[in-house]
Design an enzyme around this catalytic site. Sequence first.
Site, PDB file in Angstrom:
ATOM      1  N   LYS A  32      -3.490  -4.655  -0.604  1.00 23.53           N
ATOM      2  CA  LYS A  32      -3.380  -3.316  -1.178  1.00 23.53           C
ATOM      3  C   LYS A  32      -3.308  -3.511  -2.683  1.00 23.53           C
ATOM      4  CE  LYS A  32      -0.440   0.679  -1.788  1.00 23.53           C
ATOM      5  NZ  LYS A  32       0.919   1.230  -1.661  1.00 23.53           N
ATOM      6  N   GLY A  58       6.703   7.967  -4.722  1.00 23.09           N
ATOM      7  CA  GLY A  58       8.119   8.243  -4.604  1.00 23.09           C
ATOM      8  C   GLY A  58       8.557   9.658  -4.932  1.00 23.09           C
ATOM      9  N   ALA A 103       0.972   7.528  -1.105  1.00 23.31           N
ATOM     10  CA  ALA A 103       1.901   7.948  -2.159  1.00 23.31           C
ATOM     11  C   ALA A 103       2.069   9.458  -2.206  1.00 23.31           C
ATOM     12  CB  ALA A 103       1.476   7.441  -3.533  1.00 23.31           C
ATOM     13  N   GLY A 104       3.324   9.847  -2.384  1.00 27.30           N
ATOM     14  CA  GLY A 104       3.653  11.256  -2.560  1.00 27.30           C
ATOM     15  C   GLY A 104       4.004  12.014  -1.298  1.00 27.30           C
ATOM     16  N   ASN A 142       6.443   5.190   2.495  1.00 22.02           N
ATOM     17  CA  ASN A 142       7.603   4.304   2.537  1.00 22.02           C
ATOM     18  C   ASN A 142       8.891   5.072   2.256  1.00 22.02           C
ATOM     19  OD1 ASN A 142       8.363   1.030   1.023  1.00 22.02           O
ATOM     20  ND2 ASN A 142       9.562   2.304   2.334  1.00 22.02           N
ATOM     21  N   THR A 143       9.002   5.629   1.046  1.00 19.73           N
ATOM     22  CA  THR A 143      10.252   6.232   0.595  1.00 19.73           C
ATOM     23  C   THR A 143      10.757   7.326   1.510  1.00 19.73           C
ATOM     24  OG1 THR A 143       9.566   5.772  -1.685  1.00 19.73           O
ATOM     25  CG2 THR A 143      11.406   7.270  -1.390  1.00 19.73           C
TER      26      THR A 143
END
Length: 267
Positions: A101, A162, A189-190, A211-212
Amino acid sequence: MAVNDRWSPYGVALQSRLMIGTALYPSPDIMQQAIRASGAEVVTVSLRRQSPALKGGDSIWQAIRDLGLRLLPNTAGCHSAKEAITLAQMAQELFGTDWIKLEVIGDDYNLQPDPFGLLEAADALVKLGFKVFPYCTDDLVLCQRLLDVGCEVLMPWGAPIGTGQGLLNPYALRTLRERLPDVPLIVDAGIGTPAHAVAAMELGFDGVLLNTAVAQAADPVLMAAAFGEAVAAGRKGYCAGVMAARQTAQPSTPTLGMPFWHQDSSS
């Protein structure tokens, strides 16, 4: 279109369309439980945050290995093409995979990818035999250039890393899907809520990476399961044919003429 169809990024058949990160969890045990609950078959790992070569976070690395899933190392934290290429080569040696990645960050405030460094690094890594998953913005021209240098999968952002803001520019993402119909596209992301994942999948994207939103949830295991179900639901909705929004109301039970129970008041 089959609902449970497998997809094959770089020729690897996968059932789950959710990819998940391994950072920020309260403990290695909770990380394992959450990832298993998600149903994900691919997990991302970062050499920058905890170095397996130096035995950093050894319990975490052991927990990741014990999952037995496909690893997608990332070049998180790199700010130049040279730095990202070096880290990718280290990851290949450590993890024995040519998947990477690719992240080249151009702005520290919103962690926006550097399109010039990203393209340079992608071109070099493809020539070295890597299977590159570039983390990029939703810019169509950049995505086309990444395909031109040999990337076969693209990972445009929904919002900055994040932030949990979801899909900030659905128009741009929809345009990518329409203009690149045969390219595996993964929103990366996001993503902050399961609803965001559903929205991405209903646009026709092939997968979601996050992830977050899971790792920092009050209950990471339950949230991971929710995201697994959300991605599956969004895919089913896309395959079934999502209803187009209308400007005017339309009855769900149309009527023709008068109902049979109508009585003429003059009788």
